[in-house]
Motif scaffolding. Structure first.
Motif, PDB file in Angstrom:
ATOM      1  N   ILE A   1    -122.266   4.155 -43.969  1.00  0.00           N
ATOM      2  CA  ILE A   1    -120.918   3.856 -43.492  1.00  0.00           C
ATOM      3  C   ILE A   1    -119.915   4.486 -44.436  1.00  0.00           C
ATOM      4  O   ILE A   1    -119.963   4.272 -45.650  1.00  0.00           O
ATOM      5  N   THR A   2    -119.002   5.261 -43.898  1.00  0.00           N
ATOM      6  CA  THR A   2    -117.993   5.895 -44.740  1.00  0.00           C
ATOM      7  C   THR A   2    -116.915   4.887 -45.109  1.00  0.00           C
ATOM      8  O   THR A   2    -116.784   3.814 -44.487  1.00  0.00           O
ATOM      9  N   GLU A   3    -116.116   5.215 -46.138  1.00  0.00           N
ATOM     10  CA  GLU A   3    -115.023   4.329 -46.544  1.00  0.00           C
ATOM     11  C   GLU A   3    -114.018   4.160 -45.402  1.00  0.00           C
ATOM     12  O   GLU A   3    -113.456   3.069 -45.208  1.00  0.00           O
ATOM     13  N   GLU A   4    -113.790   5.226 -44.643  1.00  0.00           N
ATOM     14  CA  GLU A   4    -112.840   5.155 -43.522  1.00  0.00           C
ATOM     15  C   GLU A   4    -113.346   4.191 -42.451  1.00  0.00           C
ATOM     16  O   GLU A   4    -112.575   3.404 -41.887  1.00  0.00           O
TER      17      GLU A   4
ATOM     18  N   ALA B   1    -115.433   1.652 -42.904  1.00  0.00           N
ATOM     19  CA  ALA B   1    -115.377   0.293 -43.432  1.00  0.00           C
ATOM     20  C   ALA B   1    -113.952  -0.258 -43.359  1.00  0.00           C
ATOM     21  O   ALA B   1    -113.730  -1.427 -43.014  1.00  0.00           O
ATOM     22  N   ALA B   2    -112.977   0.594 -43.688  1.00  0.00           N
ATOM     23  CA  ALA B   2    -111.578   0.159 -43.642  1.00  0.00           C
ATOM     24  C   ALA B   2    -111.145  -0.135 -42.210  1.00  0.00           C
ATOM     25  O   ALA B   2    -110.443  -1.126 -41.945  1.00  0.00           O
ATOM     26  N   ALA B   3    -111.566   0.701 -41.261  1.00  0.00           N
ATOM     27  CA  ALA B   3    -111.217   0.480 -39.856  1.00  0.00           C
ATOM     28  C   ALA B   3    -111.824  -0.822 -39.352  1.00  0.00           C
ATOM     29  O   ALA B   3    -111.191  -1.572 -38.597  1.00  0.00           O
ATOM     30  N   HIS B   4    -113.062  -1.115 -39.763  1.00  0.00           N
ATOM     31  CA  HIS B   4    -113.705  -2.361 -39.354  1.00  0.00           C
ATOM     32  C   HIS B   4    -112.966  -3.571 -39.926  1.00  0.00           C
ATOM     33  O   HIS B   4    -112.739  -4.569 -39.225  1.00  0.00           O
ATOM     34  N   ALA B   5    -112.567  -3.472 -41.207  1.00  0.00           N
ATOM     35  CA  ALA B   5    -111.840  -4.580 -41.827  1.00  0.00           C
ATOM     36  C   ALA B   5    -110.520  -4.837 -41.109  1.00  0.00           C
ATOM     37  O   ALA B   5    -110.128  -5.992 -40.886  1.00  0.00           O
ATOM     38  N   ASP B   6    -109.812  -3.770 -40.734  1.00  0.00           N
ATOM     39  CA  ASP B   6    -108.554  -3.931 -39.996  1.00  0.00           C
ATOM     40  C   ASP B   6    -108.798  -4.587 -38.648  1.00  0.00           C
ATOM     41  O   ASP B   6    -108.026  -5.452 -38.206  1.00  0.00           O
ATOM     42  N   PHE B   7    -109.874  -4.204 -37.981  1.00  0.00           N
ATOM     43  CA  PHE B   7    -110.191  -4.767 -36.672  1.00  0.00           C
ATOM     44  C   PHE B   7    -110.486  -6.260 -36.775  1.00  0.00           C
ATOM     45  O   PHE B   7    -109.991  -7.066 -35.988  1.00  0.00           O
ATOM     46  N   VAL B   8    -111.295  -6.625 -37.766  1.00  0.00           N
ATOM     47  CA  VAL B   8    -111.655  -8.028 -37.948  1.00  0.00           C
ATOM     48  C   VAL B   8    -110.431  -8.867 -38.295  1.00  0.00           C
ATOM     49  O   VAL B   8    -110.275 -10.008 -37.831  1.00  0.00           O
ATOM     50  N   ALA B   9    -109.525  -8.316 -39.104  1.00  0.00           N
ATOM     51  CA  ALA B   9    -108.325  -9.061 -39.500  1.00  0.00           C
ATOM     52  C   ALA B   9    -107.475  -9.442 -38.297  1.00  0.00           C
ATOM     53  O   ALA B   9    -106.793 -10.479 -38.304  1.00  0.00           O
ATOM     54  N   LYS B  10    -107.509  -8.628 -37.270  1.00  0.00           N
ATOM     55  CA  LYS B  10    -106.703  -8.888 -36.075  1.00  0.00           C
ATOM     56  C   LYS B  10    -107.323  -9.954 -35.178  1.00  0.00           C
ATOM     57  O   LYS B  10    -106.660 -10.424 -34.245  1.00  0.00           O
ATOM     58  N   LEU B  11    -108.566 -10.350 -35.451  1.00  0.00           N
ATOM     59  CA  LEU B  11    -109.254 -11.323 -34.604  1.00  0.00           C
ATOM     60  C   LEU B  11    -108.990 -12.771 -35.010  1.00  0.00           C
ATOM     61  O   LEU B  11    -109.386 -13.691 -34.303  1.00  0.00           O
ATOM     62  N   GLY B  12    -108.368 -12.959 -36.171  1.00  0.00           N
ATOM     63  CA  GLY B  12    -108.072 -14.309 -36.616  1.00  0.00           C
ATOM     64  C   GLY B  12    -109.164 -14.897 -37.477  1.00  0.00           C
ATOM     65  O   GLY B  12    -110.205 -14.276 -37.712  1.00  0.00           O
ATOM     66  N   ASP B  13    -108.935 -16.145 -37.915  1.00  0.00           N
ATOM     67  CA  ASP B  13    -109.845 -16.780 -38.862  1.00  0.00           C
ATOM     68  C   ASP B  13    -111.187 -17.164 -38.251  1.00  0.00           C
ATOM     69  O   ASP B  13    -112.141 -17.472 -38.979  1.00  0.00           O
TER      70      ASP B  13
END
Length: 228
Positions: free
Chosen positions: A204-207, A209-221
């Motif tokens: 998994i590239t850094e890009e 991983a960052a895109a996945h983190a942004d996606f998860v953040a938008k899904l809520g707690d």
């Protein structure tokens, strides 16, 4: 199933032109797992070591002079390999030399069908990509930093790791053949998968991983990725 991962070092490229084997290294596998049993033999080629071969192997005339001749070790080598499949990178080269040496001392030659060519496997799996041993080590994240010179036993040990990755890892059948069959209603557990000794590197590239983190953040707690 017994397999022997094998490599030879030679004085050159053609036994019919007088080139000889100077080293044999082999690693035993049982069920695609290294047993720790190996075969390693330096051999007096009964001729001088060409300078270009010395540069590749680091084996000179002085070092090889007191080593046994192939005629002295040929039968022991055959006894070690037996009828096991021989896993070799560019098998045609090694089998050609081994059969030449065996033929000169009237010992049985190795059938071509006994060999498994990892070079052929790699070219079929990754068409158009480099298929040298070093290139496959890079592809699979296998440490080959100690391979500064070509050495038969070291190359066999590295090739064993490459071979296992080429066929799908240490358990190419996902370990299912090793799971004991249970009768209906038997809930006992006496088998667990063995962890990989060296974890595969992340692809998994850094890009990504960052895109996945942004996606998860938008899904809520309540996102499932946040529940560990």
């Amino acid at each position: 199933m017994r397999e022997i991962v094998l490599d030879t070092e030679t004085t050159g490229f053609d036994p019919e032109s007088g080139d000889r084997i100077v080293e044999i290294g082999a690693v035993e596998l049982m069920g695609h797992v290294a047993t720790g049993r190996t075969y390693h033999q330096y051999i007096n080629p009964e001729r001088s070591m060409p300078e270009e071969a010395f540069q590749v192997h680091g084996l000179g005339d002085d070092f090889l002079r007191d080593k046994p001749k192939f005629a002295e070790v040929g039968q022991a080598f055959l006894d070690f390999i037996g009828d096991a499949k021989l896993v070799i990178h560019n098998a045609a080269f090694d089998i050609k030399f081994l059969n030449a040496e065996l033929g000169w001392i009237n010992l049985p030659k190795i059938p071509w069908e006994q060999a498994i060519d990892t070079l052929d496997i790699a070219r079929k799996r990754f068409p158009g990509s480099p298929a040298s041993l070093d290139a496959l080590c890079r592809r699979f994240g296998i440490d080959n930093t100690s391979r500064t010179l070509h050495g038969a036993l070291l190359d066999s040990e590295i090739l064993a790791e490459v071979y296992l990755e080429l066929i799908g890892g240490r358990q190419p059948d996902f370990g299912l053949s090793n799971i004991p069959q249970k009768s209906a209603g038997d809930t006992s557990v006496d088998w667990t998968p063995r962890p990989r000794p060296t974890p595969l590197p992340s692809r998994i590239t850094e890009e990504e991983a960052a895109a996945h983190a942004d996606f998860v953040a938008k899904l809520g707690d309540d996102a499932v990725w946040l529940k560990t």
